[in-house]
Write a protein that holds these residues in place. Structure first.
Motif, mmCIF file in Angstrom:
data_model
loop_
_atom_site.group_PDB
_atom_site.id
_atom_site.type_symbol
_atom_site.label_atom_id
_atom_site.label_comp_id
_atom_site.label_asym_id
_atom_site.label_seq_id
_atom_site.Cartn_x
_atom_site.Cartn_y
_atom_site.Cartn_z
ATOM 1 N N GLY A 43 57.184 22.509 -27.968
ATOM 2 C CA GLY A 43 58.107 23.447 -27.331
ATOM 3 C C GLY A 43 58.340 24.718 -28.112
ATOM 4 O O GLY A 43 59.108 25.584 -27.671
ATOM 5 N N ALA A 44 57.703 24.854 -29.280
ATOM 6 C CA ALA A 44 57.889 26.064 -30.078
ATOM 7 C C ALA A 44 57.328 27.280 -29.336
ATOM 8 O O ALA A 44 56.362 27.173 -28.570
ATOM 9 C CB ALA A 44 57.189 25.917 -31.430
ATOM 10 N N THR A 45 57.940 28.430 -29.547
ATOM 11 C CA THR A 45 57.482 29.673 -28.936
ATOM 12 C C THR A 45 57.333 30.727 -30.021
ATOM 13 O O THR A 45 57.707 30.521 -31.183
ATOM 14 C CB THR A 45 58.477 30.178 -27.883
ATOM 15 N N ILE A 46 56.818 31.863 -29.662
ATOM 16 C CA ILE A 46 56.644 32.934 -30.630
ATOM 17 C C ILE A 46 57.982 33.464 -31.124
ATOM 18 O O ILE A 46 58.062 34.105 -32.179
ATOM 19 C CB ILE A 46 55.787 34.075 -30.031
ATOM 20 N N TYR A 47 59.043 33.169 -30.405
ATOM 21 C CA TYR A 47 60.383 33.623 -30.812
ATOM 22 C C TYR A 47 60.921 32.838 -32.005
ATOM 23 O O TYR A 47 61.707 33.377 -32.795
ATOM 24 C CB TYR A 47 61.372 33.476 -29.649
ATOM 25 N N ASP A 48 60.482 31.572 -32.151
ATOM 26 C CA ASP A 48 61.107 30.737 -33.181
ATOM 27 C C ASP A 48 60.112 29.987 -34.072
ATOM 28 O O ASP A 48 60.513 29.222 -34.941
ATOM 29 C CB ASP A 48 62.061 29.728 -32.547
ATOM 30 N N CYS A 49 58.808 30.181 -33.879
ATOM 31 C CA CYS A 49 57.835 29.445 -34.688
ATOM 32 C C CYS A 49 57.700 30.090 -36.070
ATOM 33 O O CYS A 49 58.072 31.239 -36.280
ATOM 34 C CB CYS A 49 56.469 29.412 -34.000
ATOM 35 N N ALA A 50 57.148 29.315 -37.003
ATOM 36 C CA ALA A 50 56.919 29.837 -38.351
ATOM 37 C C ALA A 50 55.620 30.632 -38.383
ATOM 38 O O ALA A 50 54.647 30.278 -37.724
ATOM 39 C CB ALA A 50 56.850 28.685 -39.347
ATOM 40 N N LEU A 51 55.615 31.719 -39.154
ATOM 41 C CA LEU A 51 54.402 32.504 -39.382
ATOM 42 C C LEU A 51 54.071 32.458 -40.872
ATOM 43 O O LEU A 51 54.964 32.615 -41.712
ATOM 44 C CB LEU A 51 54.596 33.957 -38.942
ATOM 45 N N ALA A 52 52.809 32.205 -41.200
ATOM 46 C CA ALA A 52 52.384 32.150 -42.596
ATOM 47 C C ALA A 52 52.503 33.542 -43.219
ATOM 48 O O ALA A 52 52.311 34.559 -42.554
ATOM 49 C CB ALA A 52 50.954 31.637 -42.696
ATOM 50 N N ALA A 53 52.804 33.573 -44.513
ATOM 51 C CA ALA A 53 53.069 34.855 -45.171
ATOM 52 C C ALA A 53 51.833 35.499 -45.762
ATOM 53 O O ALA A 53 51.839 36.689 -46.074
ATOM 54 C CB ALA A 53 54.109 34.645 -46.275
ATOM 55 N N ASP A 54 50.755 34.758 -45.941
ATOM 56 C CA ASP A 54 49.610 35.294 -46.673
ATOM 57 C C ASP A 54 48.326 35.273 -45.842
ATOM 58 O O ASP A 54 47.245 34.983 -46.353
ATOM 59 C CB ASP A 54 49.393 34.521 -47.975
ATOM 60 N N VAL A 55 48.429 35.586 -44.566
ATOM 61 C CA VAL A 55 47.244 35.614 -43.699
ATOM 62 C C VAL A 55 46.503 36.934 -43.907
ATOM 63 O O VAL A 55 47.057 38.014 -43.662
ATOM 64 C CB VAL A 55 47.637 35.434 -42.217
ATOM 65 N N LYS A 56 45.279 36.842 -44.359
ATOM 66 C CA LYS A 56 44.478 38.033 -44.650
ATOM 67 C C LYS A 56 43.354 38.257 -43.631
ATOM 68 O O LYS A 56 42.661 39.269 -43.703
ATOM 69 C CB LYS A 56 43.864 37.921 -46.045
ATOM 70 N N ALA A 57 43.170 37.306 -42.709
ATOM 71 C CA ALA A 57 42.134 37.473 -41.690
ATOM 72 C C ALA A 57 42.458 36.604 -40.488
ATOM 73 O O ALA A 57 43.014 35.504 -40.634
ATOM 74 C CB ALA A 57 40.764 37.106 -42.242
ATOM 75 N N VAL A 58 42.114 37.102 -39.314
ATOM 76 C CA VAL A 58 42.151 36.326 -38.077
ATOM 77 C C VAL A 58 40.720 36.174 -37.604
ATOM 78 O O VAL A 58 39.987 37.158 -37.491
ATOM 79 C CB VAL A 58 42.999 37.023 -36.995
ATOM 80 N N LEU A 59 40.307 34.934 -37.362
ATOM 81 C CA LEU A 59 38.945 34.646 -36.904
ATOM 82 C C LEU A 59 39.009 33.974 -35.542
ATOM 83 O O LEU A 59 39.642 32.929 -35.386
ATOM 84 C CB LEU A 59 38.225 33.741 -37.909
ATOM 85 N N VAL A 60 38.336 34.581 -34.562
ATOM 86 C CA VAL A 60 38.337 34.051 -33.197
ATOM 87 C C VAL A 60 36.977 33.423 -32.899
ATOM 88 O O VAL A 60 35.934 34.036 -33.108
ATOM 89 C CB VAL A 60 38.614 35.161 -32.170
ATOM 90 N N GLY A 61 37.014 32.191 -32.409
ATOM 91 C CA GLY A 61 35.816 31.506 -31.952
ATOM 92 C C GLY A 61 36.096 30.830 -30.627
ATOM 93 O O GLY A 61 37.098 31.126 -29.963
ATOM 94 N N HIS A 62 35.219 29.932 -30.231
ATOM 95 C CA HIS A 62 35.461 29.182 -28.992
ATOM 96 C C HIS A 62 36.623 28.223 -29.217
ATOM 97 O O HIS A 62 36.630 27.462 -30.185
ATOM 98 C CB HIS A 62 34.214 28.399 -28.590
ATOM 99 N N ASP A 63 37.608 28.266 -28.347
ATOM 100 C CA ASP A 63 38.804 27.432 -28.502
ATOM 101 C C ASP A 63 39.165 26.819 -27.162
ATOM 102 O O ASP A 63 39.741 27.475 -26.291
ATOM 103 C CB ASP A 63 39.968 28.279 -29.030
ATOM 104 N N ASP A 64 38.815 25.538 -26.991
ATOM 105 C CA ASP A 64 39.111 24.879 -25.718
ATOM 106 C C ASP A 64 40.540 24.348 -25.660
ATOM 107 O O ASP A 64 40.938 23.744 -24.671
ATOM 108 C CB ASP A 64 38.119 23.744 -25.442
#
Length: 314
Positions: free
Chosen positions: A139-160
């Motif tokens: 039930g978490a949403t972007i309004y209340d979820c935790a975000l990591a503090a040290d993300v240096k890259a976002v990698l997108v692949g196939h995600d089913d």
């Protein structure tokens, strides 16, 4: 090299011409799905053709944009489908090359947020690239979820198992201009049985490009980086000595063209001869890289050429 065997532009090749072409090449780069197999079914004659290439001293390298499984899993699939002489070092997937890019090229210092399957995470972790752990409560949403503090890259692949929350998180991380934005590949879709399709990594990347206002760096085909990975690990893998064989004009043929390789379209997958002719006859210069140098019905067309070589050597 194409000029030595005929003018560039969808040349149907077989027999002596095919044999001469293969003799001029030391490295044969093969796409997988649509070229040597369809899902869990090998293309007729493909396993024997691959074995013949290896037996005749060719370096056979598999280049696939499928990022859903680690290379170890691919070795098991090759063996399961009858390709019994394929080894780990012959396999270059977009997930493996993404791991090399993060570890060796950009030398990422921090975590990577992955929109992709477990196989992609496994490949990254095997290379020592740390990934953000997903630990959101139900039930978490972007309004209340935790975000990591040290993300240096976002990698997108196939995600089913893509969720809106994953997309929102990735969009938040990419607000940092120092956070890298990478995609394993930009394949828009993949064919399924019965005429259905499966959205590919490119469709997920496109959604994130819109939400973030940024463009992703693509690691897999048609990017040159996959060939750079191959040439760094195989001595002598020079463009003039390589032949790229694939079933998708917009991915495989463009990859070969971008890397200066001769290209061959096999008609057992996505693109057909009519598609290649349409690009060949187009007035748009951008379409020239999508035109294969050569065309075969199937990789099994290689077998008669090898049989002639074997007969001559007897």
């Amino acid at each position: 090299m194409a000029g030595a065997f005929g003018l560039k532009g969808c040349q149907k090749i077989r027999g002596p011409q095919l044999r001469n072409l293969l003799e001029a090449k030391d490295f044969i780069l093969l796409d997988c799905d649509g070229v040597i197999w369809h899902g869990e079914t090998a293309v007729t004659g493909a396993a024997k053709a691959v074995s013949s290439l290896i037996r005749h001293g060719k370096h056979v390298v598999f280049v696939t944009n499928n990022c859903t499984r680690p290379r170890e899993s691919y070795v098991h699939k090759f063996c399961r489908l009858g390709f019994t002489d394929v080894m780990l070092e012959q396999i270059f997937s977009s997930s493996y090359c993404s791991a090399l890019y993060l570890r060796d090229v950009v030398k990422v210092r921090g975590q990577v947020y992955v929109m992709g399957c477990d196989g992609l995470r496994t490949e990254l972790e095997g290379a020592g690239v740390p990934c953000v752990e997903e630990a959101d409560e139900a039930g978490a949403t972007i309004y209340d979820c935790a975000l990591a503090a040290d993300v240096k890259a976002v990698l997108v692949g196939h995600d089913d198992k893509l969720t809106f929350l994953k997309l929102a998180k990735a969009s938040c991380y990419l607000r940092d201009p120092d956070c890298l934005f990478l995609a394993t590949d930009n394949d828009p879709w993949h064919p399924l049985s019965g005429g259905r399709i499966l959205p590919g990594s490119g469709s997920l990347t496109a959604a994130l490009e819109v939400s973030s206002g940024r463009k992703a760096t693509v690691i897999g085909k048609p990017s040159r980086f996959m060939f750079e990975c191959i040439s760094s690990q195989f001595s002598g893998a020079e463009p003039a000595k390589c032949l790229m064989i694939g079933d998708r004009l917009e991915t495989d043929m463009l990859f070969g063209s971008n890397c200066g390789l001769d290209t061959m379209l096999t008609l057992t997958g996505v693109s057909q001869l009519e598609d290649a002719h349409e690009y060949r006859d187009s007035e748009l210069s951008a379409n020239r890289g999508l035109v294969p140098d050569y065309v075969v019905d199937s990789i099994a067309d290689f077998l008669p050429a090898f049989e002639e070589v074997d007969e001559q050597s007897d």
